[in-house]
Design a protein around this motif. Sequence first.
Motif, PDB file in Angstrom:
ATOM      1  N   SER A  73       1.728  -9.647  12.916  1.00 53.73           N
ATOM      2  CA  SER A  73       2.639 -10.312  13.837  1.00 53.73           C
ATOM      3  C   SER A  73       3.953 -10.662  13.143  1.00 53.73           C
ATOM      4  O   SER A  73       4.001 -10.861  11.922  1.00 53.73           O
ATOM      5  CB  SER A  73       1.994 -11.584  14.377  1.00 53.73           C
ATOM      6  N   ARG A 136      16.236  -5.485  21.157  1.00 55.54           N
ATOM      7  CA  ARG A 136      15.767  -4.715  22.314  1.00 55.54           C
ATOM      8  C   ARG A 136      16.390  -5.199  23.614  1.00 55.54           C
ATOM      9  O   ARG A 136      16.654  -4.413  24.527  1.00 55.54           O
ATOM     10  CB  ARG A 136      14.241  -4.792  22.391  1.00 55.54           C
ATOM     11  N   VAL A 148      11.411   4.170  23.874  1.00 55.25           N
ATOM     12  CA  VAL A 148      10.055   4.148  24.423  1.00 55.25           C
ATOM     13  C   VAL A 148       9.441   5.546  24.396  1.00 55.25           C
ATOM     14  O   VAL A 148       8.260   5.726  24.073  1.00 55.25           O
ATOM     15  CB  VAL A 148      10.057   3.568  25.855  1.00 55.25           C
ATOM     16  N   LEU A 203       3.806  -2.218  16.179  1.00 58.34           N
ATOM     17  CA  LEU A 203       4.590  -2.218  17.414  1.00 58.34           C
ATOM     18  C   LEU A 203       3.847  -2.920  18.545  1.00 58.34           C
ATOM     19  O   LEU A 203       4.455  -3.630  19.348  1.00 58.34           O
ATOM     20  CB  LEU A 203       4.936  -0.779  17.798  1.00 58.34           C
ATOM     21  N   GLY A 204       2.535  -2.715  18.611  1.00 55.48           N
ATOM     22  CA  GLY A 204       1.754  -3.391  19.633  1.00 55.48           C
ATOM     23  C   GLY A 204       1.759  -4.900  19.462  1.00 55.48           C
ATOM     24  O   GLY A 204       1.865  -5.646  20.439  1.00 55.48           O
ATOM     25  N   GLN A 205       1.686  -5.359  18.213  1.00 58.70           N
ATOM     26  CA  GLN A 205       1.684  -6.802  17.971  1.00 58.70           C
ATOM     27  C   GLN A 205       3.064  -7.412  18.209  1.00 58.70           C
ATOM     28  O   GLN A 205       3.173  -8.554  18.680  1.00 58.70           O
ATOM     29  CB  GLN A 205       1.191  -7.095  16.558  1.00 58.70           C
ATOM     30  N   VAL A 206       4.112  -6.685  17.890  1.00 60.79           N
ATOM     31  CA  VAL A 206       5.459  -7.171  18.198  1.00 60.79           C
ATOM     32  C   VAL A 206       5.633  -7.312  19.700  1.00 60.79           C
ATOM     33  O   VAL A 206       6.177  -8.307  20.202  1.00 60.79           O
ATOM     34  CB  VAL A 206       6.525  -6.221  17.615  1.00 60.79           C
ATOM     35  N   GLU A 207       5.155  -6.327  20.444  1.00 62.40           N
ATOM     36  CA  GLU A 207       5.291  -6.335  21.903  1.00 62.40           C
ATOM     37  C   GLU A 207       4.543  -7.512  22.531  1.00 62.40           C
ATOM     38  O   GLU A 207       5.002  -8.102  23.520  1.00 62.40           O
ATOM     39  CB  GLU A 207       4.766  -5.013  22.473  1.00 62.40           C
ATOM     40  N   SER A 208       3.395  -7.864  21.962  1.00 60.89           N
ATOM     41  CA  SER A 208       2.559  -8.906  22.564  1.00 60.89           C
ATOM     42  C   SER A 208       2.824 -10.300  22.004  1.00 60.89           C
ATOM     43  O   SER A 208       2.241 -11.271  22.478  1.00 60.89           O
ATOM     44  CB  SER A 208       1.078  -8.565  22.359  1.00 60.89           C
ATOM     45  N   SER A 209       3.683 -10.393  21.005  1.00 63.51           N
ATOM     46  CA  SER A 209       3.941 -11.696  20.401  1.00 63.51           C
ATOM     47  C   SER A 209       4.735 -12.583  21.358  1.00 63.51           C
ATOM     48  O   SER A 209       5.601 -12.119  22.101  1.00 63.51           O
ATOM     49  CB  SER A 209       4.706 -11.552  19.081  1.00 63.51           C
ATOM     50  N   THR A 213      12.435 -15.012  19.726  1.00 64.10           N
ATOM     51  CA  THR A 213      12.680 -13.930  18.777  1.00 64.10           C
ATOM     52  C   THR A 213      14.028 -14.163  18.101  1.00 64.10           C
ATOM     53  O   THR A 213      14.766 -15.092  18.438  1.00 64.10           O
ATOM     54  CB  THR A 213      12.705 -12.571  19.490  1.00 64.10           C
TER      55      THR A 213
END
Length: 284
Positions: A73, A136, A148, A203-209, A213
Amino acid sequence: MSTQRTHHVTTTDGVTIGGTVHGRGRPLVFLHGAIGDGDLDWGRLVGHLTGRFTCHLPSMRGRGLSGDHPDLSPGRQVDDVLAYLDSLGEPAGLVGWSAGANLALGAAARSGTPRSDTAARSGAVDAVALLEPPMRGLMDERELAVIVGAIARMGELAAGGDVTAAIRAFAGGPFGDEELAVAEEAGYFEAAGRYVPHLLSLLGQVESSGGPTVEDPAVLGAVSAPVLVLYGSGTMAFYRAGARHVAGHVRDGRMREIPGAGHAAPLTHPEALAEAITRFFGAG
């Protein structure tokens, strides 16, 4: 005589963060981007700086000399950066490229904030140079579709077992054709392909954090150290917008363009990048 050596620190969750260290002088800590590791991303640059700076090239958890852990994360990785800085015992400059630029911003925003397990680390970061931090929220629809799409193609190729093609496909989002060719010739994608599973998890953890930011003006306003934001003249528009956004919201921000460069300046324009870094962090 070579001055290359290594430096390691153990984080509060037991991960060893390791970095190659080159040169002598004022300490600079270089944070790599999402694709590679400390040595891969900065190897072409450090030779231009080691006569005046001690260049630390730590790798994020799961990369290079560092141990791995499932928690990738953003907040945890900022903790890793701060642990590395704390271990140096003196103020240091931070240099970050792309995803590493965002980590540098997060670390700088927190560098003077007390934690429960340490005293305030005021002054741990004395200046920050950022190369194209990815914001982003500043992408237009076309740019977002490009990035994407590159991520999706990376996942497809990785599922088929071709990690070199997968990381090349991801780089095809932010890198231009000439940058891709330089990286290909240098063996960058072949070397970085092993990090594809790690990158997909990251990338998945960044997206769900959750939580704020580094795009948040309140976070940027907490950065008290001087900040230089660098961007290439040929880069994507949202990287230039990100440079303006950061420079306009930190307390002491400035911008500088690297002529002829795109997003991959550490690979394609190391001399120009080194000159900008030397000017900013000073010599004497």
